[in-house]
Scaffold this motif. Structure first.
Motif, PDB file in Angstrom:
ATOM      1  N   ARG A   1      11.475   8.666   0.625  1.00 16.93           N
ATOM      2  CA  ARG A   1      12.142   9.279  -0.446  1.00 16.93           C
ATOM      3  C   ARG A   1      11.711  10.832  -0.938  1.00 16.93           C
ATOM      4  N   LYS A   2      10.427  10.819  -1.043  1.00 15.26           N
ATOM      5  CA  LYS A   2       9.908  12.288  -1.624  1.00 15.26           C
ATOM      6  C   LYS A   2       9.734  13.033  -0.247  1.00 15.26           C
ATOM      7  N   MET A   3       9.500  12.748   0.898  1.00 16.15           N
ATOM      8  CA  MET A   3       9.176  13.829   1.758  1.00 16.15           C
ATOM      9  C   MET A   3      10.461  13.848   2.909  1.00 16.15           C
ATOM     10  N   GLY A   4      11.148  12.725   3.082  1.00 11.98           N
ATOM     11  CA  GLY A   4      12.157  12.620   4.007  1.00 11.98           C
ATOM     12  C   GLY A   4      13.555  13.253   3.406  1.00 11.98           C
ATOM     13  N   LEU A   5      13.941  12.488   2.247  1.00 10.53           N
ATOM     14  CA  LEU A   5      15.380  12.765   1.713  1.00 10.53           C
ATOM     15  C   LEU A   5      15.256  14.145   1.023  1.00 10.53           C
ATOM     16  N   TYR A   6      13.970  14.091   0.006  1.00  7.78           N
ATOM     17  CA  TYR A   6      14.114  15.268  -0.785  1.00  7.78           C
ATOM     18  C   TYR A   6      13.056  16.319  -0.384  1.00  7.78           C
ATOM     19  N   ASN A   7      12.343  15.979   0.714  1.00  7.40           N
ATOM     20  CA  ASN A   7      11.438  17.201   1.208  1.00  7.40           C
ATOM     21  C   ASN A   7      10.666  17.884   0.259  1.00  7.40           C
ATOM     22  N   ARG A   8      10.159  17.022  -0.694  1.00  8.52           N
ATOM     23  CA  ARG A   8       9.221  17.599  -1.690  1.00  8.52           C
ATOM     24  C   ARG A   8       7.988  18.389  -1.400  1.00  8.52           C
ATOM     25  N   MET A   9       7.421  17.805  -0.303  1.00  3.72           N
ATOM     26  CA  MET A   9       6.166  18.682   0.110  1.00  3.72           C
ATOM     27  C   MET A   9       6.301  20.117   0.429  1.00  3.72           C
ATOM     28  N   ALA A  10       7.394  20.437   1.252  1.00  2.00           N
ATOM     29  CA  ALA A  10       7.871  21.724   1.459  1.00  2.00           C
ATOM     30  C   ALA A  10       8.350  22.344   0.375  1.00  2.00           C
ATOM     31  N   LYS A  11       8.684  21.846  -0.748  1.00  2.00           N
ATOM     32  CA  LYS A  11       9.004  22.490  -1.956  1.00  2.00           C
ATOM     33  C   LYS A  11       8.044  22.714  -2.710  1.00  2.00           C
ATOM     34  N   GLY A  12       6.778  22.264  -2.424  1.00  2.00           N
ATOM     35  CA  GLY A  12       5.495  22.471  -3.396  1.00  2.00           C
ATOM     36  C   GLY A  12       5.063  21.723  -4.415  1.00  2.00           C
ATOM     37  N   GLN A  13       5.720  20.524  -4.559  1.00  2.00           N
ATOM     38  CA  GLN A  13       4.955  19.573  -5.565  1.00  2.00           C
ATOM     39  C   GLN A  13       5.903  18.020  -5.778  1.00  2.00           C
ATOM     40  N   PHE A  14       5.178  17.122  -6.045  1.00  2.00           N
ATOM     41  CA  PHE A  14       5.870  15.818  -6.351  1.00  2.00           C
ATOM     42  C   PHE A  14       4.832  14.953  -6.967  1.00  2.00           C
ATOM     43  N   LYS A  15       5.327  14.045  -7.324  1.00  2.00           N
ATOM     44  CA  LYS A  15       4.406  12.978  -8.254  1.00  2.00           C
ATOM     45  C   LYS A  15       3.956  12.101  -7.278  1.00  2.00           C
ATOM     46  N   ILE A  16       2.533  11.619  -7.410  1.00  2.00           N
ATOM     47  CA  ILE A  16       2.087  10.466  -6.709  1.00  2.00           C
ATOM     48  C   ILE A  16       1.363   9.617  -7.773  1.00  2.00           C
ATOM     49  N   GLY A  17       1.948   8.439  -8.165  1.00  2.00           N
ATOM     50  CA  GLY A  17       1.553   7.722  -9.294  1.00  2.00           C
ATOM     51  C   GLY A  17       1.693   8.168 -10.261  1.00  2.00           C
ATOM     52  N   GLU A  18       0.725   8.484 -11.169  1.00  2.00           N
ATOM     53  CA  GLU A  18       0.774   9.237 -12.457  1.00  2.00           C
ATOM     54  C   GLU A  18       0.412  10.685 -12.308  1.00  2.00           C
ATOM     55  N   ARG A  19      -0.026  11.050 -11.283  1.00  2.00           N
ATOM     56  CA  ARG A  19      -0.605  12.305 -11.016  1.00  2.00           C
ATOM     57  C   ARG A  19       0.541  13.372 -10.302  1.00  2.00           C
ATOM     58  N   LEU A  20       0.319  14.405 -10.710  1.00  2.00           N
ATOM     59  CA  LEU A  20       1.399  15.619 -10.188  1.00  2.00           C
ATOM     60  C   LEU A  20       0.563  16.166  -8.899  1.00  2.00           C
TER      61      LEU A  20
ATOM     62  N   LEU B   1       0.800  -1.226   0.069  1.00  2.00           N
ATOM     63  CA  LEU B   1      -0.015   0.039   0.047  1.00  2.00           C
ATOM     64  C   LEU B   1       0.968   1.436   0.097  1.00  2.00           C
ATOM     65  N   SER B   2       0.496   2.113  -0.807  1.00  2.00           N
ATOM     66  CA  SER B   2       1.550   3.169  -1.046  1.00  2.00           C
ATOM     67  C   SER B   2       0.674   4.568  -0.987  1.00  2.00           C
ATOM     68  N   LEU B   3       1.417   5.632  -1.133  1.00  2.00           N
ATOM     69  CA  LEU B   3       0.602   7.113  -1.127  1.00  2.00           C
ATOM     70  C   LEU B   3      -0.310   7.024  -2.419  1.00  2.00           C
ATOM     71  N   GLU B   4      -0.085   6.347  -3.177  1.00  2.00           N
ATOM     72  CA  GLU B   4      -1.036   6.385  -4.432  1.00  2.00           C
ATOM     73  C   GLU B   4      -2.215   5.694  -4.114  1.00  2.00           C
ATOM     74  N   ASN B   5      -2.149   4.435  -3.360  1.00  2.00           N
ATOM     75  CA  ASN B   5      -3.373   3.786  -3.008  1.00  2.00           C
ATOM     76  C   ASN B   5      -4.316   4.718  -1.939  1.00  2.00           C
ATOM     77  N   TYR B   6      -3.655   5.377  -0.928  1.00  2.00           N
ATOM     78  CA  TYR B   6      -4.345   6.470  -0.227  1.00  2.00           C
ATOM     79  C   TYR B   6      -5.137   7.639  -0.695  1.00  2.00           C
ATOM     80  N   ALA B   7      -4.178   8.324  -1.433  1.00  2.00           N
ATOM     81  CA  ALA B   7      -4.325   9.642  -1.882  1.00  2.00           C
ATOM     82  C   ALA B   7      -5.069   9.743  -3.325  1.00  2.00           C
TER      83      ALA B   7
END
Length: 391
Positions: free
Chosen positions: A290-309, A129-135
């Motif tokens: 990966r997305k939020m811990g190492l690269y902190n992408r939420m704080a930077k404003g965007q990242f991909k979840i599955g095929e959606r931005l 189960l990934s972020l894609e499943n939930y969001a």
């Protein structure tokens, strides 16, 4: 004098008997002491381990809070339903603890139609189960079921910790949904590099991780999700280790009050939250690292979840965000970062007393987090033209 000694001996005997009874029963018949998840509800949707619950209006005329405060139960309802979103790694019933300490009952008493998304009980079999499943998959299905059941396209979301992040991820990846009128986040860690206690570690590892990513074919998300899966017992231990002195202190208080039935039941109910935790799905841990811990992408404003931005600037909902002044897991700065990533024009940030759990449902929360959220939401919700009858 003899009578006084006899009365003292009698009281001592009764206290000792109660002490021994509770000492044994809290282990043998543990469920008799767990007072959570008692508010009447109907499951209106289910998909796999996820379900959506609707909470019926309270049948009582008065709700008594833990502080002794008496609330008159409002019969005129607000038209915009309130959807509560729990985090992962806990059971959804933390929104419905003791009758006098239930966030769900509090908002029902104040005239809100209340729904709850329940993420269920993941096990190692659900490690994928990934972020894609939930969001991307479950969140829109849950809102569709709520909208159909309530008859309202507009909804308000209230998310605690990771629940707030999932709500943000849904909104950021579904800009076409402009009917989420209000969003409330409580202790949600937006900027992971400012989160406690692993923020500094994430910052230190970010540069070498990025270098490895550019120079090699190695990708964190290519590893087996099972290896990132966190079982509930480990999760419980990690949570308790954020405040080990508090754990010892509360247990010592239990020993001192073991003869008090009510105290034992309240302790057991609260302790169940921190002791009995569901697993945290490996693929979601992988995504978060990966997305939020190492690269902190939420704080930077965007990242991909599955095929959606997921573009957080696409969020325009009215926003109310909270941080705890003594939160050992989510720092104030980490939670405050939400104010800069969304495009909401109506947005407010509050620092309230409490640690990570206390800010959400501690003894002071009803007069701080709950009361502030209730007042804020009432001003941004629409009342029905007529009262709802008692169930």
């Amino acid at each position: 004098m003899t009578t006084n000694k006899f009365e003292q001996a009698t009281r001592f005997a009764k206290t000792s008997a109660a002490f021994m009874k509770n000492a044994v029963q809290r282990r043998v018949n543990k469920q008799n002491y767990i007072l959570a998840d008692k508010t009447e509800n109907d499951v209106i949707f289910r998909d796999g381990i996820m379900s959506v619950k609707y909470y019926r209006p309270l049948s009582c005329d008065t709700l008594i809070l833990e502080s002794g405060q008496s609330l008159h139960v409002r019969r005129r309802r607000f038209a915009i339903p309130l959807v509560m979103v729990p985090p992962l790694g806990v059971f959804a019933w933390i929104f419905d603890l003791l009758a006098d300490r239930s966030l769900i009952r509090y908002f029902l008493a104040h005239g809100f139609e209340v729904y709850l998304i329940d993420w269920g009980k993941p096990t190692i079999e659900n490690a994928d189960l990934s972020l894609e499943n939930y969001a991307i998959d479950w969140f829109p299905k849950a809102l569709a079921a709520i909208r159909e059941h309530s008859g309202s396209d507009e909804v308000s979301l209230m998310g605690y910790c990771m629940g707030g992040l999932l709500a943000l991820m849904y909104l950021a990846s579904h800009p076409e949904d402009d009917k989420v009128t209000n969003l409330i986040t409580i202790a949600s860690p937006i900027d992971m590099h400012k989160a406690n206690p692993l923020g500094l570690v994430s910052q230190v590892l970010a540069m070498p991780a990025s270098l490895i990513r550019r120079k090699t074919t190695f990708r964190l998300d290519n590893l087996n999700a099972d290896g990132f899966h966190v079982d509930g017992k480990t999760l419980s231990w990690l949570f308790k280790m954020t405040n080990p002195l508090g754990v010892v202190s509360s247990y010592m208080e239990l020993i001192r009050n073991l003869a008090d039935d009510d105290y034992v039941a309240r302790y057991m109910t609260m302790n169940e939250w921190f002791t009995n935790m569901p697993d945290y799905p490996g693929a979601t841990v992988q995504d978060m690292m990966r997305k939020m811990g190492l690269y902190n992408r939420m704080a930077k404003g965007q990242f991909k979840i599955g095929e959606r931005l997921a573009d957080f600037k696409a969020i325009h909902s009215n926003l109310l965000a909270f941080a705890g002044d003594n939160d050992k897991i989510v720092s104030i700065a980490g939670a405050r970062a939400i104010m800069s990533i969304v495009s909401s024009t109506d947005k407010t940030f509050h620092i309230v007393p409490g640690g990570h759990a206390g800010v959400f449902t501690g003894s002071k929360a009803v007069h701080t987090t709950w009361s502030i959220a209730k007042d804020w939401l009432q001003l941004r919700s629409k009342p029905y033209p007529r009262p709802v009858k008692n169930p």
